[in-house]
Design a protein around this motif. Structure first.
Motif: not given
Length: 119
Positions: A86-92, A95-101, A106-115
């Motif tokens: 619903x809220x997508x994935x953000x890479x750095x 907003x992306x659909x897919x990507x090599x990490x 920095x990944x963001x899934x809604x209100x959660x942020x990961x490195x």
């Protein structure tokens, strides 16, 4: 008239050395959002991130979809895929659909942020 050709043979030794490749460790660090944890190891070839009880990385946020994203190991790389969340994935911040990490992404899934980390 052509010049005489001189051929020389040189003794040489060739050694093939196989270096043991260091096994990389992959993990996510959750730096913001509910359920903050310090380090989340990525040990499987496919990891589901979401709020469902059966998600590999369970995120206790109502803004995160049940199966929000999927991390897939391809060789020595991990790719992230948005599972039509619903809220997508953000890479750095994008907003992306897919990507090599890559290490430090920095990944963001809604209100959660990961490195994403490779060690």
């Amino acid at each position: 008239m052509s010049e005489p050709r001189i051929e020389t043979t040189v003794a040489a030794s060739i050694y093939a050395v196989r270096r043991e490749s260091r096994i990389r460790q992959y993990y996510l660090e959750q730096i913001d959002g509910p359920g903050v944890r310090e380090r989340i190891p990525l040990e499987k070839d496919e990891v589901i991130v979401g709020r469902a009880n059966n998600a590999d990385i369970e995120v206790p946020s109502t803004w995160v979809s049940r199966h929000h994203a999927r991390l897939v190991r391809r060789g020595t790389d991990y790719q992230i895929w948005d599972n039509e969340s619903q809220n997508g994935i953000f890479l750095n911040g994008v907003k992306i659909h897919s990507a090599v990490l890559r290490d430090g992404d920095v990944l963001q899934a809604a209100d959660c942020i990961f490195v994403y980390r490779e060690a």
